[in-house]
Write a protein that holds these residues in place. Structure first.
Motif, PDB file in Angstrom:
ATOM      1  N   VAL A 177       1.114  -0.953   0.262  1.00 67.06           N
ATOM      2  CA  VAL A 177      -0.305  -0.128  -0.166  1.00 67.06           C
ATOM      3  C   VAL A 177       0.886   1.198   0.373  1.00 67.06           C
ATOM      4  N   LEU A 178       1.382   1.393   1.329  1.00 69.03           N
ATOM      5  CA  LEU A 178       2.151   2.191   1.357  1.00 69.03           C
ATOM      6  C   LEU A 178       3.545   3.011   0.098  1.00 69.03           C
ATOM      7  N   GLY A 179       4.365   1.427  -0.013  1.00 67.61           N
ATOM      8  CA  GLY A 179       5.380   1.552  -1.625  1.00 67.61           C
ATOM      9  C   GLY A 179       4.521   2.041  -2.539  1.00 67.61           C
ATOM     10  N   GLU A 180       3.475   1.581  -2.959  1.00 70.56           N
ATOM     11  CA  GLU A 180       2.832   1.765  -4.446  1.00 70.56           C
ATOM     12  C   GLU A 180       2.044   3.355  -4.068  1.00 70.56           C
ATOM     13  N   VAL A 181       1.781   3.327  -3.310  1.00 69.67           N
ATOM     14  CA  VAL A 181       0.690   4.894  -3.078  1.00 69.67           C
ATOM     15  C   VAL A 181       2.522   5.819  -3.630  1.00 69.67           C
ATOM     16  N   ARG A 182       3.286   5.739  -3.087  1.00 76.22           N
ATOM     17  CA  ARG A 182       4.130   6.395  -2.756  1.00 76.22           C
ATOM     18  C   ARG A 182       5.080   6.560  -3.909  1.00 76.22           C
ATOM     19  N   THR A 183       5.733   5.628  -4.006  1.00 71.74           N
ATOM     20  CA  THR A 183       5.958   5.867  -6.219  1.00 71.74           C
ATOM     21  C   THR A 183       5.679   6.106  -6.816  1.00 71.74           C
ATOM     22  N   ARG A 184       4.282   6.161  -6.816  1.00 74.86           N
ATOM     23  CA  ARG A 184       3.444   6.624  -8.137  1.00 74.86           C
ATOM     24  C   ARG A 184       3.445   8.487  -7.841  1.00 74.86           C
ATOM     25  N   PHE A 185       3.128   9.118  -6.516  1.00 68.45           N
ATOM     26  CA  PHE A 185       3.482  10.381  -6.205  1.00 68.45           C
ATOM     27  C   PHE A 185       4.763  10.635  -6.923  1.00 68.45           C
ATOM     28  N   GLY A 186       6.029   9.969  -6.530  1.00 68.38           N
ATOM     29  CA  GLY A 186       6.333  10.544  -6.847  1.00 68.38           C
ATOM     30  C   GLY A 186       7.679  11.336  -5.378  1.00 68.38           C
ATOM     31  N   GLN A 187       8.945  11.051  -5.333  1.00 74.96           N
ATOM     32  CA  GLN A 187       9.545  11.590  -4.094  1.00 74.96           C
ATOM     33  C   GLN A 187       8.616  13.166  -3.984  1.00 74.96           C
ATOM     34  N   VAL A 188       9.342  14.041  -4.972  1.00 72.89           N
ATOM     35  CA  VAL A 188       8.834  15.496  -4.721  1.00 72.89           C
ATOM     36  C   VAL A 188       7.780  15.894  -4.210  1.00 72.89           C
ATOM     37  N   GLU A 189       6.459  15.587  -5.197  1.00 71.25           N
ATOM     38  CA  GLU A 189       5.317  15.225  -5.226  1.00 71.25           C
ATOM     39  C   GLU A 189       4.846  15.116  -4.147  1.00 71.25           C
ATOM     40  N   SER A 190       5.163  14.331  -3.239  1.00 75.04           N
ATOM     41  CA  SER A 190       4.772  13.157  -2.274  1.00 75.04           C
ATOM     42  C   SER A 190       3.919  13.601  -1.568  1.00 75.04           C
ATOM     43  N   ILE A 191       2.849  11.893  -1.771  1.00 75.29           N
ATOM     44  CA  ILE A 191       1.666  12.231  -0.919  1.00 75.29           C
ATOM     45  C   ILE A 191       1.167  13.023   0.795  1.00 75.29           C
ATOM     46  N   ASP A 192       2.751  12.838   0.942  1.00 79.97           N
ATOM     47  CA  ASP A 192       3.041  13.084   2.285  1.00 79.97           C
ATOM     48  C   ASP A 192       2.989  14.619   2.797  1.00 79.97           C
ATOM     49  N   ASN A 193       3.094  15.216   1.684  1.00 79.53           N
ATOM     50  CA  ASN A 193       2.789  16.663   1.587  1.00 79.53           C
ATOM     51  C   ASN A 193       1.236  16.710   2.264  1.00 79.53           C
ATOM     52  N   TYR A 194       0.353  16.459   2.048  1.00 82.69           N
ATOM     53  CA  TYR A 194      -1.124  16.996   1.759  1.00 82.69           C
ATOM     54  C   TYR A 194      -1.215  16.202   3.565  1.00 82.69           C
ATOM     55  N   GLY A 195      -0.687  15.525   4.630  1.00 81.03           N
ATOM     56  CA  GLY A 195      -0.770  15.639   5.930  1.00 81.03           C
ATOM     57  C   GLY A 195      -1.828  15.069   5.890  1.00 81.03           C
ATOM     58  N   ILE A 196      -2.550  14.140   5.317  1.00 83.11           N
ATOM     59  CA  ILE A 196      -3.950  13.398   5.414  1.00 83.11           C
ATOM     60  C   ILE A 196      -4.002  12.891   6.332  1.00 83.11           C
ATOM     61  N   GLU A 197      -3.380  12.577   7.245  1.00 78.27           N
ATOM     62  CA  GLU A 197      -3.396  12.308   7.839  1.00 78.27           C
ATOM     63  C   GLU A 197      -3.749  12.958   9.688  1.00 78.27           C
ATOM     64  N   ASN A 198      -3.502  14.045   9.140  1.00 72.14           N
ATOM     65  CA  ASN A 198      -3.881  15.226  10.616  1.00 72.14           C
ATOM     66  C   ASN A 198      -5.571  16.072   9.549  1.00 72.14           C
ATOM     67  N   LEU A 199      -5.812  15.691   8.640  1.00 75.74           N
ATOM     68  CA  LEU A 199      -7.632  15.762   7.910  1.00 75.74           C
ATOM     69  C   LEU A 199      -8.552  16.272   8.941  1.00 75.74           C
ATOM     70  N   LYS A 200      -9.733  16.995   8.447  1.00 72.99           N
ATOM     71  CA  LYS A 200     -10.364  16.430   9.160  1.00 72.99           C
ATOM     72  C   LYS A 200     -11.702  16.000   8.050  1.00 72.99           C
ATOM     73  N   LEU A 201     -13.154  15.374   9.224  1.00 76.01           N
ATOM     74  CA  LEU A 201     -13.484  15.235   8.238  1.00 76.01           C
ATOM     75  C   LEU A 201     -14.655  16.317   7.501  1.00 76.01           C
ATOM     76  N   GLY A 202     -14.941  16.982   7.123  1.00 76.40           N
ATOM     77  CA  GLY A 202     -15.964  18.359   6.525  1.00 76.40           C
ATOM     78  C   GLY A 202     -16.976  17.339   5.956  1.00 76.40           C
ATOM     79  N   GLN A 203     -17.260  16.462   5.173  1.00 73.07           N
ATOM     80  CA  GLN A 203     -18.202  16.065   4.225  1.00 73.07           C
ATOM     81  C   GLN A 203     -18.172  14.874   4.429  1.00 73.07           C
TER      82      GLN A 203
END
Ligand code: FES
Ligand code: FES
Ligand SMILES: [Fe+2]
Lengths: 400, 115
Positions: A168-194
């Motif tokens: 899971v992690l590896g595949e997602v990270r590889t596809r997003f690439g290093q620079v445009e990392s999915i980590d940049n979005y900080g998804i784990e700290n976001l809150k549910l709006g809807q």
């Protein structure tokens, strides 16, 4: 004017085959998908903050199994088969609850939130009963992006699940690439709006295929194509070899909203070239992640039958945006409305496709145009996972 | 006569420990506030071990049904259990837990007898 089509396919190779109609209608195929895909792979089932205090539990369905996901007192989030180890009654009834223990309503076998059998009538008179062995049967649990992921692999927790970090992690990270990392979005700290739940009368594969391509965008998604005009070329954010392409907002577009007006506060750590762009990926077998500068949209699919799929879609924003919504400082409704419309448009298309899957006219399947050729990668994966070629009676649902 | 039943390190705050070296078995509880209490382990309603119950506000909730018992007195608050259980004096000396067993008749559920 002469238009030079650089990527012109070789003569005769424009169209590639899809699986045959039976792949989308056959009950046996669906049963094998449940057993060999959904019950073997990691499934994203729940937002972790949906069960925020010890004792809160929710029921989810993965493959053919009903699970209880619970926040324990001592061991974080755990998930169990919702099956009493005594004589099998459903332990939890209803869809969610909060309890100090998980107790079966039949003979009162009582399990700790951590799973072990803690009490039962006359249990002390049966000292040979192993409390762990007769505890609720666990499944593997991981948390990522603020979600609880579970894996039923092997049917018991001693069997090794597929490695989450590579699968899971590896595949997602590889596809997003290093620079445009999915980590940049900080998804784990976001809150549910809807959150919205769609009950879609279509096979789950039609929904994945739809999500992977944008050949349909200019036709069925007028609002989305207004915001991202390049979608009119038919190319999606998802490309060949699983690559992800950042799809740019139109020049006069201010935000990823239904009318292109400004969105809300941007996620602070995104890279400069993630600004004003939309990215989308599929995490097989049941998750879509869509990112834009100020929010993230996550779809979770729960296939119910060969012709019905429940899709839950969450819109996630910065915590201060969610607080601001409550106080009237922020409005997320135009952000939510854009992808809600996209969802409705996509699912309507899928629902109008599903009935044709059993038609004689589709018995040999359909065709993929060049901007859809990468969907073949999904078909190849699907076919090899089910090992359809090994089984003669499955021949009619082969790709090609 | 005081009986040494366990050491304080055997106990977990907020939980009970069943001691079946005595008959009928007893349950030693360590509250989150660090107090030690002792009750008969067997619920008066049905054969359930109170040591596996939920400890909160100086009471233990029977793991099987909703009755709770006061840790200091053994008093029951609500059905289905109707009878209180025996409480025993507990004290901690040098990290060891000593219990003074009650001399009252144990209050046991139907079908459970002291061997
Ligand atoms: S079936 Fe659950 S306690 Fe008997
Ligand atoms: S067994 Fe304790 S209340 Fe029923
Ligand atoms: Fe679409």
């Amino acid at each position: 004017m002469i238009i030079d089509h650089l990527d012109d396919p070789l003569p005769g190779s424009s169209l590639r085959p899809t699986p045959t109609g039976a792949a989308y209608t056959d009950r046996e195929v669906f049963a094998r998908e449940q057993a060999d895909i959904f019950e073997k792979m990691w499934n994203c089932v729940l937002r972790a903050d949906a069960i925020s205090s010890p004792g809160e539990w929710k029921k989810v369905t993965v493959g053919r199994e009903e699970l209880i996901v619970v926040r324990t007192r001592k061991a974080g989030v755990k998930a169990y088969y919702n099956v009493c180890r005594h004589r099998g009654m459903r332990v939890c009834t209803g869809d969610e609850g909060k309890a100090k223990k998980l107790q079966c309503g039949y003979h009162a076998w009582t399990y700790a939130l951590e799973g072990e059998l803690v009490a039962a009538p006359n249990l002390t008179a049966m000292p040979d009963v192993d409390r762990e062995e007769y505890g609720l049967k666990p499944v593997h649990v991981r948390q990522w992006l603020g979600y609880v992921w579970v894996c039923l692999a092997g049917g018991d927790s001693t069997a090794e699940p597929p490695d989450f970090d590579t699968e899971v992690l590896g595949e997602v990270r590889t596809r997003f690439g290093q620079v445009e990392s999915i980590d940049n979005y900080g998804i784990e700290n976001l809150k549910l709006g809807q959150t919205k739940t769609y009950d879609v009368a279509a096979n789950w594969k039609l929904i994945i295929e739809n999500f992977m391509e944008c050949y349909h965008c200019a036709t069925i998604h007028p609002e989305l194509t207004e915001v991202i005009p390049e979608f009119a070329d038919g190319l999606a954010s998802q490309r060949k070899n699983g690559e992800v392409h950042g799809s740019s907002f139109g020049e006069d577009i201010q935000g990823f909203t239904v009318d292109g007006s400004a969105g809300v506060a941007a996620l602070p750590a995104i890279a400069p070239n993630q600004d004003r762009k939309y990215y989308a990926i599929t995490v097989k077998p049941q998750v879509f992640i869509n990112t834009v500068p100020d929010h993230v949209i996550i779809h979770r699919m729960f296939p119910v039958s060969e012709q019905r799929t429940i899709v839950v879609c969450d819109w996630l924003f910065l915590p201060e945006v969610i607080e601001g919504v409550a106080e009237g400082r922020y409005d997320i409704s135009k952000s939510v409305e854009l992808f809600h419309r996209v969802n409705l448009q996509d699912f309507e298309a899928c629902e109008l496709t599903q009935p044709s899957m059993s038609s004689t006219a589709y018995a040999r399947g359909g065709a993929l145009v060049p901007s859809e050729h990468h969907i073949e990668e999904f078909h190849t994966w699907w076919q090899s996972t089910l090992a359809l070629l090994e089984s003669a009676e499955m021949h009619q649902v082969r790709v090609g | 006569m005081s009986l040494r039943v366990c050491s304080i390190d055997d106990l977990t705050p907020g939980e009970g420990l069943r001691i079946d070296a005595v008959s009928p078995p007893i349950a030693v509880f360590l509250t989150e506030d660090g107090e030690v209490y002792c009750l008969d382990d067997t619920c008066s309603h049905q054969d359930a071990s109170l040591a596996s119950g939920w400890v909160e506000d100086c009471r233990v909730e029977c793991p099987l049904h909703e009755s709770t018992f006061h840790l200091a007195t053994g008093q029951v608050d609500q059905p289905p259990a109707k009878r209180s259980v025996r409480a025993h004096q507990a004290q901690v000396l040098d990290g060891e837990v000593y219990v003074e067993l009650s001399t009252a008749e144990p209050v046991l559920p139907p079908g459970v007898r002291v061997p």
